[in-house]
Design an enzyme around this catalytic site. Structure first.
Site, PDB file in Angstrom:
ATOM      1  N   SER A 135      -2.465 -12.391   5.021  1.00  0.00           N
ATOM      2  CA  SER A 135      -3.077 -12.315   3.681  1.00  0.00           C
ATOM      3  C   SER A 135      -2.162 -12.993   2.665  1.00  0.00           C
ATOM      4  CB  SER A 135      -3.386 -10.863   3.282  1.00  0.00           C
ATOM      5  OG  SER A 135      -2.225 -10.128   2.993  1.00  0.00           O
ATOM      6  N   LYS A 138       0.790  -1.221   0.000  1.00  0.00           N
ATOM      7  CA  LYS A 138       0.000   0.000   0.000  1.00  0.00           C
ATOM      8  C   LYS A 138       0.830   1.282   0.000  1.00  0.00           C
ATOM      9  CE  LYS A 138      -3.727  -1.867  -0.928  1.00  0.00           C
ATOM     10  NZ  LYS A 138      -4.510  -1.487  -2.125  1.00  0.00           N
TER      11      LYS A 138
HETATM   12  N1  PMP Z   1      -3.109  -7.696   2.345  1.00  0.00           N
HETATM   13  C1  PMP Z   1      -2.870  -6.756   3.275  1.00  0.00           C
HETATM   14  C2  PMP Z   1      -1.996  -7.120   4.430  1.00  0.00           C
HETATM   15  C3  PMP Z   1      -3.459  -5.490   3.170  1.00  0.00           C
HETATM   16  O1  PMP Z   1      -3.241  -4.557   4.111  1.00  0.00           O
HETATM   17  C4  PMP Z   1      -4.303  -5.206   2.073  1.00  0.00           C
HETATM   18  C5  PMP Z   1      -4.960  -3.847   1.966  1.00  0.00           C
HETATM   19  N2  PMP Z   1      -6.125  -3.773   2.784  1.00  0.00           N
HETATM   20  C6  PMP Z   1      -4.542  -6.231   1.138  1.00  0.00           C
HETATM   21  C7  PMP Z   1      -3.905  -7.456   1.296  1.00  0.00           C
HETATM   22  C8  PMP Z   1      -5.563  -6.101   0.046  1.00  0.00           C
HETATM   23  O2  PMP Z   1      -5.307  -5.111  -0.881  1.00  0.00           O
HETATM   24  P1  PMP Z   1      -6.488  -4.387  -1.630  1.00  0.00           P
HETATM   25  O3  PMP Z   1      -7.077  -3.393  -0.680  1.00  0.00           O
HETATM   26  O4  PMP Z   1      -5.818  -3.712  -2.786  1.00  0.00           O
HETATM   27  O5  PMP Z   1      -7.492  -5.376  -2.072  1.00  0.00           O
END
Ligand code: PMP
Length: 304
Positions: A264, A42
């Site tokens: 994630s 991000k």
């Molecule tokens: N993994 C993590 C650890 C995140 O912080 C985020 C952002 N919320 C994402 C995945 C998913 O990204 P996106 O918001 O672009 O779907």
């Protein structure tokens, strides 16, 4: 590599060919986004949101940036705002990790907590109320701002294609929170490989597969509403991964790859292995590891 400032370190992260056996000798490549200076995927979005706000004339030197966030976007926005000396308020549901909230404050942002039970929708509502109180405020609103998928389409997607050096891609697997990562990269990869099978990863408790919404331990992915960025987007399917599987692969990656990945990323790895099992021999699959386990140590990420 000699650099003059932190911002030059955003992007151009490594793409790792994972040294692991898959039944069909499918190659799994993972984009290691924890190597960004703020520690996550991000950072790319933070700078894009602030620069777009400045370019549109909505942000001047006195503007306060206000953003609802699960954490990593907050760190990315705080990092970018520091470059332009802008005040930042981040609205974060209190359940999100202590480390992420500490890093936001270290970068000079004010953190406003909302009740976990109100979810991200509660944080969005509170951010809008705060903006009215502050007056000269700018809400980038990552959940609806097209800068979100655009930055991944323009930077991360092309980086993957360049690093793969013409190895054809059969599949793409990535988690969705706001959906910007998945939508942007999927479009960039489809431009090169129109037949690519894109799979969205969500934790059990997220709604894409039609299951009931409930809380989950996997942090950063999971949606409470269908991301607007998915409108008109073609993809092959959704992989719903349990917290147990996501955290199993977090522990597995440390012990077997020597790699610290967040939950994630663990979910993305679990889903990648499921998709790899369906691909022809020798095919190539790419996934994304958004951040590192180090920002979840207070949540005992390595404990069963
Ligand atoms: N993994 C993590 C650890 C995140 O912080 C985020 C952002 N919320 C994402 C995945 C998913 O990204 P996106 O918001 O672009 O779907």
């Amino acid at each position: 590599m000699l650099v003059e400032n932190t911002y030059e370190l955003i992007g151009h992260t490594p793409l790792m060919h994972l040294p692991m056996k898959t039944p069909n000798n499918v190659n799994i490549y993972a984009k290691l986004e924890m190597f960004n200076p703020g520690g996550s995927i991000k950072d790319r979005l933070g700078i894009a949101l602030i620069q777009r706000g400045i370019a549109s004339g909505k942000v001047n030197e006195q503007t306060t940036i206000i953003e609802p966030t699960a954490g990593n976007t907050g760190i990315g926005v705080a990092l970018a705002a520091l470059k332009y000396k802008l005040a930042v308020k981040l609205v974060v549901p209190e359940k999100f990790s202590f480390e992420k909230q500490t890093l936001m404050r270290a970068l000079g942002a004010e953190v406003v907590n909302t009740p976990s039970a109100a979810g991200i929708e509660g944080a969005i509502k509170r951010a809008k109320e705060l903006a009215k109180q502050v007056g000269n405020a700018y809400l980038p609103l990552q959940f609806a701002n097209t800068a979100n998928p655009d930055v991944y389409r323009k930077t991360l997607g092309p980086e993957i294609l360049a690093d793969l050096d013409n190895r054809p891609l059969a599949a793409f697997v990535a988690g969705a929170g706001s959906g910007g990562t998945f939508a942007g990269i999927q479009r960039a990869l489809q431009d090169a490989y129109p037949e690519i099978q894109g799979y969205v990863v969500e934790p059990a408790g997220s709604i894409l597969n039609g299951g009931p919404a409930h809380s989950h331990r996997t942090e950063g992915i999971g949606v409470e509403f269908i991301p607007p960025f998915f409108k008109g987007l073609n993809y092959a399917g959704v992989k719903t991964i349990s917290d147990d599987d996501a955290f199993y692969y977090v522990r597995w990656a440390a012990k077997n790859l020597g790699l610290f990945i967040g939950s994630s990323s663990g979910a993305a790895l679990a889903a990648s292995l499921q998709v790899a099992a369906t691909l022809p021999a020798g095919a190539n699959l790419v996934t994304v590891f958004p951040d590192s386990s180090e920002r979840y140590l207070s949540e005992n990420i390595y404990e069963k």
